[in-house]
Design a protein around this motif. Structure first.
Motif, mmCIF file in Angstrom:
data_model
loop_
_atom_site.group_PDB
_atom_site.id
_atom_site.type_symbol
_atom_site.label_atom_id
_atom_site.label_comp_id
_atom_site.label_asym_id
_atom_site.label_seq_id
_atom_site.Cartn_x
_atom_site.Cartn_y
_atom_site.Cartn_z
ATOM 1 N N UNK A 1 0.914 -1.119 -0.041
ATOM 2 C CA UNK A 1 0.007 -0.053 -0.059
ATOM 3 C C UNK A 1 0.996 1.282 0.107
ATOM 4 N N UNK A 2 1.859 1.420 0.973
ATOM 5 C CA UNK A 2 2.620 2.718 0.933
ATOM 6 C C UNK A 2 3.543 2.537 -0.003
ATOM 7 N N UNK A 3 4.056 1.697 -0.698
ATOM 8 C CA UNK A 3 4.727 1.722 -2.189
ATOM 9 C C UNK A 3 3.902 2.178 -3.241
ATOM 10 N N UNK A 4 2.489 1.849 -3.211
ATOM 11 C CA UNK A 4 2.031 2.162 -4.215
ATOM 12 C C UNK A 4 1.733 3.804 -3.911
ATOM 13 N N UNK A 5 1.265 4.143 -2.940
ATOM 14 C CA UNK A 5 1.433 5.553 -2.492
ATOM 15 C C UNK A 5 2.362 6.354 -3.077
ATOM 16 N N UNK A 6 3.527 6.042 -2.489
ATOM 17 C CA UNK A 6 4.961 6.656 -2.977
ATOM 18 C C UNK A 6 5.114 7.153 -4.363
ATOM 19 N N UNK A 7 4.765 5.896 -5.199
ATOM 20 C CA UNK A 7 4.983 5.684 -6.566
ATOM 21 C C UNK A 7 3.951 6.527 -7.206
ATOM 22 N N UNK A 8 2.671 6.438 -6.914
ATOM 23 C CA UNK A 8 1.464 7.147 -7.493
ATOM 24 C C UNK A 8 1.510 8.551 -7.058
ATOM 25 N N UNK A 9 1.692 9.038 -5.938
ATOM 26 C CA UNK A 9 1.510 10.219 -5.499
ATOM 27 C C UNK A 9 2.573 11.177 -4.786
ATOM 28 N N UNK A 10 3.082 10.503 -3.949
ATOM 29 C CA UNK A 10 4.450 11.157 -2.968
ATOM 30 C C UNK A 10 5.670 11.737 -3.945
ATOM 31 N N UNK A 11 5.875 10.903 -4.720
ATOM 32 C CA UNK A 11 7.177 11.093 -5.677
ATOM 33 C C UNK A 11 6.902 12.239 -6.722
ATOM 34 N N UNK A 12 5.457 12.507 -6.789
ATOM 35 C CA UNK A 12 5.092 13.342 -8.044
ATOM 36 C C UNK A 12 4.728 14.878 -7.419
ATOM 37 N N UNK A 13 4.953 14.905 -6.119
ATOM 38 C CA UNK A 13 4.281 16.147 -5.393
ATOM 39 C C UNK A 13 5.489 16.631 -4.530
ATOM 40 N N UNK A 14 5.593 18.047 -4.202
ATOM 41 C CA UNK A 14 6.421 18.539 -3.215
ATOM 42 C C UNK A 14 5.317 19.090 -2.035
ATOM 43 N N UNK A 15 6.049 18.771 -0.885
ATOM 44 C CA UNK A 15 5.214 19.164 0.447
ATOM 45 C C UNK A 15 6.273 19.912 1.035
ATOM 46 N N UNK A 16 5.633 21.307 1.394
ATOM 47 C CA UNK A 16 6.366 22.126 2.243
ATOM 48 C C UNK A 16 6.176 22.026 3.703
ATOM 49 N N UNK A 17 5.059 21.623 3.931
ATOM 50 C CA UNK A 17 4.555 21.442 5.417
ATOM 51 C C UNK A 17 4.076 20.066 5.871
ATOM 52 N N UNK A 18 4.162 19.554 7.086
ATOM 53 C CA UNK A 18 3.730 18.325 7.431
ATOM 54 C C UNK A 18 2.241 18.149 7.151
ATOM 55 N N UNK A 19 1.725 19.276 7.374
ATOM 56 C CA UNK A 19 0.048 19.139 7.125
ATOM 57 C C UNK A 19 -0.386 19.078 5.481
ATOM 58 N N UNK A 20 0.545 19.603 4.820
ATOM 59 C CA UNK A 20 0.067 18.964 3.544
ATOM 60 C C UNK A 20 0.252 17.634 3.182
ATOM 61 N N UNK A 21 1.266 16.985 3.884
ATOM 62 C CA UNK A 21 1.689 15.568 3.445
ATOM 63 C C UNK A 21 0.418 14.958 4.268
ATOM 64 N N UNK A 22 -0.080 15.335 5.392
ATOM 65 C CA UNK A 22 -1.094 14.606 6.236
ATOM 66 C C UNK A 22 -2.333 14.745 4.975
ATOM 67 N N UNK A 23 -2.612 15.898 4.812
ATOM 68 C CA UNK A 23 -3.763 16.112 3.936
ATOM 69 C C UNK A 23 -3.746 15.246 2.469
ATOM 70 N N UNK A 24 -2.383 15.106 1.722
ATOM 71 C CA UNK A 24 -2.205 14.292 0.585
ATOM 72 C C UNK A 24 -2.525 12.911 0.941
#
Length: 60
Positions: free
Chosen positions: A1-24
């Motif tokens: 699950x987390x690998x899919x999240x990282x490849x489909x979403x995390x690596x394609x976005x830049x998060x400035x604040x932790x709250x942005x990552x939590x919302x993502x």
């Protein structure tokens, strides 16, 4: 699950604040569990699949 999240979403976005990552993560988990098409259920989203089951059971 987390690998899919990282490849489909995390690596394609830049998060400035932790709250942005939590919302993502919240957004992606909702998308993954309700709207993402799955090959095991005929490329339907889980929501669409549940609706098709409900429609089938009501028609019978």
């Amino acid at each position: 699950l987390w690998s899919t999240f990282k490849h489909e979403y995390y690596y394609r976005h830049i998060f400035v604040h932790a709250a942005e990552l939590v919302a993502a993560v919240d957004y992606w988990m909702n998308f993954y569990n309700t709207r993402r098409r799955h090959s095991t259920i005929a490329m339907l989203s889980p929501t669409d699949y549940e609706q098709s089951l409900t429609a089938t059971s009501m028609a019978a």
